[in-house]
Design a protein around this motif. Sequence first.
Motif, PDB file in Angstrom:
ATOM      1  N   ASP A   1       0.818  -1.226   0.000  1.00  0.00           N
ATOM      2  CA  ASP A   1       0.000   0.000   0.000  1.00  0.00           C
ATOM      3  C   ASP A   1       0.850   1.275   0.000  1.00  0.00           C
ATOM      4  N   GLU A   2       2.153   1.128   0.030  1.00  0.00           N
ATOM      5  CA  GLU A   2       3.016   2.292   0.197  1.00  0.00           C
ATOM      6  C   GLU A   2       2.798   3.349  -0.886  1.00  0.00           C
TER       7      GLU A   2
ATOM      8  N   LEU B   1       1.346   7.191  -0.338  1.00  0.00           N
ATOM      9  CA  LEU B   1       2.160   8.346  -0.695  1.00  0.00           C
ATOM     10  C   LEU B   1       1.450   9.251  -1.694  1.00  0.00           C
ATOM     11  N   ALA B   2       0.775   8.659  -2.667  1.00  0.00           N
ATOM     12  CA  ALA B   2       0.096   9.461  -3.681  1.00  0.00           C
ATOM     13  C   ALA B   2      -1.025  10.293  -3.062  1.00  0.00           C
ATOM     14  N   VAL B   3      -1.849   9.667  -2.227  1.00  0.00           N
ATOM     15  CA  VAL B   3      -2.954  10.390  -1.598  1.00  0.00           C
ATOM     16  C   VAL B   3      -2.427  11.432  -0.623  1.00  0.00           C
ATOM     17  N   ASN B   4      -1.437  11.055   0.184  1.00  0.00           N
ATOM     18  CA  ASN B   4      -0.864  11.991   1.136  1.00  0.00           C
ATOM     19  C   ASN B   4      -0.254  13.203   0.421  1.00  0.00           C
TER      20      ASN B   4
ATOM     21  N   ALA C   1       5.971  16.757   1.644  1.00  0.00           N
ATOM     22  CA  ALA C   1       7.260  16.378   1.060  1.00  0.00           C
ATOM     23  C   ALA C   1       7.721  14.994   1.493  1.00  0.00           C
ATOM     24  N   VAL C   2       6.820  14.181   2.064  1.00  0.00           N
ATOM     25  CA  VAL C   2       7.183  12.837   2.519  1.00  0.00           C
ATOM     26  C   VAL C   2       7.548  11.964   1.322  1.00  0.00           C
ATOM     27  N   THR C   3       8.701  11.308   1.388  1.00  0.00           N
ATOM     28  CA  THR C   3       9.185  10.434   0.316  1.00  0.00           C
ATOM     29  C   THR C   3       9.007   8.973   0.709  1.00  0.00           C
ATOM     30  N   ARG C   4       9.298   8.073  -0.233  1.00  0.00           N
ATOM     31  CA  ARG C   4       9.218   6.654   0.078  1.00  0.00           C
ATOM     32  C   ARG C   4      10.228   6.292   1.172  1.00  0.00           C
ATOM     33  N   ALA C   5      11.407   6.888   1.120  1.00  0.00           N
ATOM     34  CA  ALA C   5      12.401   6.624   2.157  1.00  0.00           C
ATOM     35  C   ALA C   5      11.899   7.099   3.521  1.00  0.00           C
ATOM     36  N   ASP C   6      11.253   8.275   3.557  1.00  0.00           N
ATOM     37  CA  ASP C   6      10.676   8.773   4.807  1.00  0.00           C
ATOM     38  C   ASP C   6       9.625   7.796   5.328  1.00  0.00           C
TER      39      ASP C   6
END
Length: 216
Positions: free
Chosen positions: A68-69, A73-76, A88-93
């Motif tokens: 679900d990651e 991320l897309a919705v956020n 500005a949250v990234t996948r690494a975050d």
Amino acid sequence: ALVSALAYGGARGIWAHGNLPAARALGQATGWSFGRILYKLGRPVAAGDALSPPLPAGYRLRGFRPGDESSWLAVNGRAFARHPEQGAVTRADLDRLLAQDWFDPEGLLLLIEEGTGEVVGSHWTKVDPAERGPGPDGIPVPAGEVYVVALDPRVHGRGLAGPLTQAGIAHLARRGLGSVVLYVDADNEPALRTYQRVGFTELEAHAQYQRDPGAP
């Protein structure tokens, strides 16, 4: 001396936790002015909070699952497109957050649109053993946090924000917590109205100061 060192080091913003009169006076005297106000709100867990509210027809909730990651991320990202941090949250975050000891996949509620199967919102709750908030008698008790509530702009106006907020509160209530807290920007009026409608009141105000142009 600390404020001067920050200015000399190129800091563009500093936080004053509590927004106390002394902090405001120091900012004025050293060339820093208000840039942002962040409220901490809270409310006791009340009778009935453990019952999840009904959602509008065509939507359902489920817990976060591996895979679900990208959807989260897309919705956020769309929900917080103008937010200086959350947008500005990234996948690494995200991966770092999912690895925290406090992370509970059942406490990250995803709002699913039945017709498309897409994630269109989420309510991420957080339980920090050290967190405290006002209990029914005003005495601080263990509290859970409304960590992030995100709703895709394309589903705004469909009566989802309130039930999504309440669903996270219900999850925290079922964990036996006596209070719920959250942080929200002062200029986020829609979110403030949603939280005030379900009983949240201000506990603290934190101020971010920005360096005045031309300040020595």
